[in-house]
Design a protein around this motif. Structure first.
Motif, PDB file in Angstrom:
ATOM      1  N   UNK A 185      42.318 121.494  82.995  1.00 48.07           N
ATOM      2  CA  UNK A 185      42.822 122.741  83.587  1.00 48.07           C
ATOM      3  C   UNK A 185      44.335 122.739  83.751  1.00 48.07           C
ATOM      4  N   UNK A 186      44.976 121.595  83.506  1.00 48.64           N
ATOM      5  CA  UNK A 186      46.438 121.500  83.557  1.00 48.64           C
ATOM      6  C   UNK A 186      47.060 121.448  82.170  1.00 48.64           C
ATOM      7  N   UNK A 187      46.268 121.695  81.133  1.00 44.68           N
ATOM      8  CA  UNK A 187      46.742 121.589  79.756  1.00 44.68           C
ATOM      9  C   UNK A 187      46.671 122.953  79.084  1.00 44.68           C
ATOM     10  N   UNK A 188      47.807 123.394  78.520  1.00 43.68           N
ATOM     11  CA  UNK A 188      47.887 124.657  77.775  1.00 43.68           C
ATOM     12  C   UNK A 188      48.080 124.321  76.303  1.00 43.68           C
ATOM     13  N   UNK A 189      47.125 124.698  75.475  1.00 38.85           N
ATOM     14  CA  UNK A 189      47.167 124.415  74.045  1.00 38.85           C
ATOM     15  C   UNK A 189      47.801 125.597  73.323  1.00 38.85           C
ATOM     16  N   UNK A 190      48.984 125.397  72.748  1.00 39.65           N
ATOM     17  CA  UNK A 190      49.734 126.493  72.150  1.00 39.65           C
ATOM     18  C   UNK A 190      49.552 126.631  70.652  1.00 39.65           C
TER      19      UNK A 190
END
Length: 298
Positions: A185-190
């Motif tokens: 939930x702290x990881x943003x996959x761009x």
């Protein structure tokens, strides 16, 4: 809280958000197209605000011309909340010797920029931006991701990932989440739009990370027609609450206010109406307002 360049902000106050963009950006790979003009940056944010935009998450990391001293003034003049980044990009974006110089104290640099300030300014970063590799994680990517995980453990800051042509997001989660214990939930996959494989996107969504799509852009135009189909597959599977959308303006030519566009405002003038038409106003509100407020909160 969400950390902006003007201080801490309640997530509920973030508003309509461009979840991935750049006001200032200087890369060795984009000579002659640097985002290095404060007046042009101000004009771009003013145009975004006129279209209803209220927040921009900047993914420009350490060493790539962030010009953080300009950001508080732009935010104050426009009323748009700006989030700055620490972190480190792919090695090829930097001048020769830069990465070797910062590498020994990378986690410390990230922590300092999150807690103390960026450079000599009082502006603190609100996220950690790092990068994977093309279909695999090379030694540089692994080292930087490990430093990002260490800085996250000391702060709780979200980690946003540049995926080269949208690939290797699964390898990033294997390392960050499974091995280094960073919450998904702290990881943003761009850049997932650059790898428009809905089966792969669904696998990533099941692992609990945030899924960020960006564009459209000249550089990635071939994948633009797949954007709504990729979003539809995730929404139909129940993952609309994990989706983010950004403009990722990386060159002066791509600005809307002073370049050829489409620019940041395109997200709100063109893509948001299309998303509203296809998926409903509530889903558009989730993608542009509710999801960013959760994704970028500490």
């Amino acid at each position: 809280m969400i950390r902006t360049v003007l201080g801490e902000l309640s997530p509920a106050a973030l508003g309509i958000c461009d979840s991935h963009d750049h006001l200032f950006f200087r890369s060795a790979l984009l000579a002659g197209q640097e985002l290095d003009d404060a007046a042009a940056a101000l004009a771009e944010v003013e145009e975004f605000a006129a279209a209803g935009g209220q927040a921009i998450v900047q993914w420009t990391p350490h060493g790539l011309g962030r010009r953080v001293e300009e950001l508080p003034g732009i935010s104050t003049q426009t009323g748009v909340s700006l989030i700055a980044a620490t972190g480190l990009h792919r090695a090829e974006h930097y001048p020769e010797g830069f990465v070797a110089k910062v590498r020994p104290r990378l986690a410390e640099i990230f922590r300092d920029e999150l807690i103390v300030g960026i450079g000599n300014s009082s502006v603190r970063a609100g996220l950690i931006k790092v990068a994977g590799g093309f279909h695999r994680l090379d030694e540089h990517a692994r080292y930087v991701l490990e430093a990002a995980a260490e800085a996250h453990r000391g702060t709780g800051a979200p980690i946003a990932i540049h995926h080269e042509l949208g690939s290797a997001a699964d390898a990033v989660l294997d390392l960050l989440v499974d091995r280094l214990a960073v919450p998904a939930s702290s990881v943003v996959l761009g850049h997932l739009n650059r790898f428009p494989d809905s089966r792969a996107h669904l696998d990533l969504a099941r692992r609990g990370a945030w899924l960020a799509f960006d564009g459209p852009s000249r550089a990635n135009n071939a994948t633009d027609p797949h954007l709504l189909s990729c979003l539809a597959a995730l929404i139909d599977a129940g993952y609309g609450d994990r989706l983010l959308l950004g403009g990722d303006t990386t060159t002066a030519k791509a600005r809307g206010a002073t370049g050829e566009g489409p620019g940041m405002s395109f997200l709100l003038t063109t893509l948001r109406p299309r998303i509203t038409k296809e998926f409903g106003a509530d889903m558009a509100d989730a993608i542009f307002r509710r999801n960013p407020a959760r994704a970028f909160a500490w």
